[in-house]
Design a protein around this motif. Sequence first.
Motif, PDB file in Angstrom:
ATOM      1  N   CYS A  90      44.128   2.636 -14.333  1.00 39.05           N
ATOM      2  CA  CYS A  90      43.199   1.728 -13.646  1.00 39.05           C
ATOM      3  C   CYS A  90      41.774   1.974 -14.126  1.00 39.05           C
ATOM      4  CB  CYS A  90      43.301   1.940 -12.137  1.00 39.05           C
ATOM      5  SG  CYS A  90      42.053   1.097 -11.182  1.00 39.05           S
ATOM      6  N   ALA A  91      41.113   0.910 -14.480  1.00 39.58           N
ATOM      7  CA  ALA A  91      39.761   1.027 -15.033  1.00 39.58           C
ATOM      8  C   ALA A  91      38.675   0.804 -13.984  1.00 39.58           C
ATOM      9  CB  ALA A  91      39.599   0.046 -16.186  1.00 39.58           C
ATOM     10  N   CYS A  92      39.069   0.822 -12.706  1.00 41.14           N
ATOM     11  CA  CYS A  92      38.095   0.551 -11.631  1.00 41.14           C
ATOM     12  C   CYS A  92      36.802   1.362 -11.808  1.00 41.14           C
ATOM     13  CB  CYS A  92      38.674   0.914 -10.271  1.00 41.14           C
ATOM     14  SG  CYS A  92      39.784  -0.302  -9.572  1.00 41.14           S
ATOM     15  N   ILE A 131      34.653  -0.062 -14.351  1.00 48.07           N
ATOM     16  CA  ILE A 131      34.205  -1.399 -13.938  1.00 48.07           C
ATOM     17  C   ILE A 131      33.103  -1.291 -12.892  1.00 48.07           C
ATOM     18  CG2 ILE A 131      34.951  -3.477 -12.691  1.00 48.07           C
ATOM     19  CD1 ILE A 131      37.641  -3.139 -14.247  1.00 48.07           C
ATOM     20  N   LEU A 183      46.116  -3.231 -17.103  1.00 46.69           N
ATOM     21  CA  LEU A 183      46.957  -3.657 -15.989  1.00 46.69           C
ATOM     22  C   LEU A 183      46.536  -5.007 -15.411  1.00 46.69           C
ATOM     23  CD1 LEU A 183      47.191  -0.232 -14.101  1.00 46.69           C
ATOM     24  CD2 LEU A 183      48.682  -1.143 -15.876  1.00 46.69           C
ATOM     25  N   PHE A 184      45.337  -5.479 -15.804  1.00 38.64           N
ATOM     26  CA  PHE A 184      44.783  -6.683 -15.194  1.00 38.64           C
ATOM     27  C   PHE A 184      45.707  -7.889 -15.361  1.00 38.64           C
ATOM     28  CE2 PHE A 184      42.286 -10.624 -15.408  1.00 38.64           C
ATOM     29  CZ  PHE A 184      41.657 -10.581 -14.176  1.00 38.64           C
ATOM     30  N   CYS A 218      48.782  -5.493 -12.189  1.00 37.24           N
ATOM     31  CA  CYS A 218      47.815  -5.496 -11.086  1.00 37.24           C
ATOM     32  C   CYS A 218      47.365  -6.916 -10.763  1.00 37.24           C
ATOM     33  CB  CYS A 218      46.615  -4.624 -11.467  1.00 37.24           C
ATOM     34  SG  CYS A 218      45.416  -4.450 -10.149  1.00 37.24           S
ATOM     35  N   MET A 266      46.831  -2.468  -7.997  1.00 37.07           N
ATOM     36  CA  MET A 266      46.984  -1.074  -8.419  1.00 37.07           C
ATOM     37  C   MET A 266      45.686  -0.321  -8.139  1.00 37.07           C
ATOM     38  SD  MET A 266      49.986  -0.918 -10.000  1.00 37.07           S
ATOM     39  CE  MET A 266      49.902   0.448 -11.142  1.00 37.07           C
ATOM     40  N   GLY A 267      44.598  -1.020  -8.163  1.00 36.69           N
ATOM     41  CA  GLY A 267      43.306  -0.394  -7.903  1.00 36.69           C
ATOM     42  C   GLY A 267      42.556  -1.192  -6.852  1.00 36.69           C
ATOM     43  N   ALA A 268      41.513  -0.563  -6.299  1.00 39.15           N
ATOM     44  CA  ALA A 268      40.813  -1.175  -5.180  1.00 39.15           C
ATOM     45  C   ALA A 268      40.031  -2.417  -5.577  1.00 39.15           C
ATOM     46  CB  ALA A 268      39.884  -0.152  -4.545  1.00 39.15           C
ATOM     47  N   MET A 314      40.979  -4.845  -7.042  1.00 32.22           N
ATOM     48  CA  MET A 314      41.836  -6.017  -6.951  1.00 32.22           C
ATOM     49  C   MET A 314      42.165  -6.360  -5.497  1.00 32.22           C
ATOM     50  SD  MET A 314      43.099  -8.243  -8.950  1.00 32.22           S
ATOM     51  CE  MET A 314      43.703  -8.001 -10.624  1.00 32.22           C
ATOM     52  N   CYS A 352      37.690  -7.285 -10.023  1.00 32.99           N
ATOM     53  CA  CYS A 352      38.970  -7.721 -10.598  1.00 32.99           C
ATOM     54  C   CYS A 352      39.551  -8.897  -9.823  1.00 32.99           C
ATOM     55  CB  CYS A 352      39.968  -6.563 -10.615  1.00 32.99           C
ATOM     56  SG  CYS A 352      39.411  -5.197 -11.660  1.00 32.99           S
TER      57      CYS A 352
HETATM   58  S1  SF4 Z   1      41.968  -2.970  -9.967  1.00 27.91           S
HETATM   59 FE1  SF4 Z   1      43.719  -3.417 -11.275  1.00 27.91          FE
HETATM   60  S2  SF4 Z   1      42.905  -4.692 -12.928  1.00 27.91           S
HETATM   61 FE2  SF4 Z   1      41.158  -3.745 -11.894  1.00 27.91          FE
HETATM   62  S3  SF4 Z   1      40.750  -1.928 -13.068  1.00 27.91           S
HETATM   63 FE3  SF4 Z   1      42.090  -1.268 -11.411  1.00 27.91          FE
HETATM   64  S4  SF4 Z   1      44.174  -1.493 -12.234  1.00 27.91           S
HETATM   65 FE4  SF4 Z   1      42.820  -2.575 -13.632  1.00 27.91          FE
END
Ligand code: SF4
Lengths: 88, 380
Positions: free
Chosen positions: B324-326, B329, B341-342, B346, B352-354, B356, B363
């Motif tokens: 997850c690249a949250c 980001i 994962l975008f 996800c 998968m991450g907050a 989203m 996201c």
């Molecule tokens: S929320 Fe989902 S799409 Fe956004 S960075 Fe995390 S894993 Fe990737």
Amino acid sequence: MCLALPARIVELLDGELCRVELGGVRKEISLALVDGAALGDYVIVHVGYALTRLDPAEAERTLALFAEAGLDPAAARDHPDAQRGSST
Amino acid sequence: MKYIDEFRDGRLAAGLARAIAREAAPGRDYAFMEFCGGHTHAIARYAVTDLLPPTVRMIHGPGCPVCVLPIGRIDMAIRLALARPDVIVCTYGDCLRVPASGGLSLLKARARGADVRMVYSPADALALAVREPAREVVFFAIGFETTTPPTALVLHAAAAQRLDNFSVLCNHVLTPAAIAAILESPEVRELGTVALDGFVGPAHVSTVIGSRPYERFAAAHRKPVVIAGFEPLDVIQAIRMLIRQVNDGRAEVENEFTRAVTRDGNRKAQALVADTFESRPSFEWRGLGAVADSALRLRPAFARWDAERKFALDDRPVPDHKACACGAILRGVRTPTDCKLFATACTPETPMGACMVSSEGACAAHYTYGRFRAAAQRTD
Ligand code: SF4
């Protein structure tokens, strides 16, 4: 989560509560954080509490600024439609 | 709706866009960070970036309280709710689906038997405690300076009513500290990853704290801040005001949202918060790591209503999901589409991450509003 909307006070109730209207929906909220709110005032409501009053005069001033940006004489000159054929 | 529709007027937006096009200096780039998730949402939903010249780039900041809440804090609530059948955990709807450890979320914990309930207001949690005297009602409180004063009010009400079956698990965080962390973090300083020319400052947070707290950044970091409302025209005008400051070489705090924000903010709410909470020496933020003096905890006078003390909860930091690249980001270093994962593993249905989870997360906003436009532009 942090979105809050301006709503109009349509009824003052006991215990620092009031009823607000927003797009036809009426809702009971707390005025405990805002002193001196009156019937007809707009307040910004978040998680069931008014956070502040909305100042109608300032809202008008802001809208006037937006309108001015569009009316700026330079805007017409610099508008892409007016630039066709120019060297820029 | 009054004071909403006027600030979404397309004709006025076109005028503002022309003004920006004429004021943006040719041959220079502008990068501005909108701090609030509310702005991220407005920019995505109303396609504000389509109205901006390509030289003006918007970077999504960490201003969504759901997105910056670290896994460890949600784990804490889940552990409590699963271990103690007498406990009811109440929280705002957005928090329920945030992924926690072990594939769990508060919602999934509910499916495993935990009593987890959604509330719209802290007052609902308090009312539940009154209705259920035999249960322990724990309000999982999150949010920036907008949701903190309501939490303070229910704590005072619980104290006044001697409501001993109510407590607050406090995760309230402070906006100015997060902005400072973005500007001062070693990652940003050393790598120079995010070159920011200024900030679109928080709307509703500023109704409470006023515009004064941002003055020190503007001065110390030479970064302009323009506080803006959450409607699209507010955001566009704020961008225009930032461009003007950059062009003039100014770094000031300006207020676009004068209809609701003053320099001093809501003093009554500030006094109440100061009376109820104190600063935590350090608090973990998703994406930003541990940030000093960036969060609040209950003052000792409210110890009886402090869920962390009452249930001896311990904070065990958990790293975010590896893919997850949250984190990047939220710092403005990467964009949602950079994440593998975008829109595959996800999505808003299976976050998968907050970022989203909440519609204000970068996201989720891009998934809902930006994706198709981006695809259309690629095929053009
Ligand atoms: S929320 Fe989902 S799409 Fe956004 S960075 Fe995390 S894993 Fe990737």
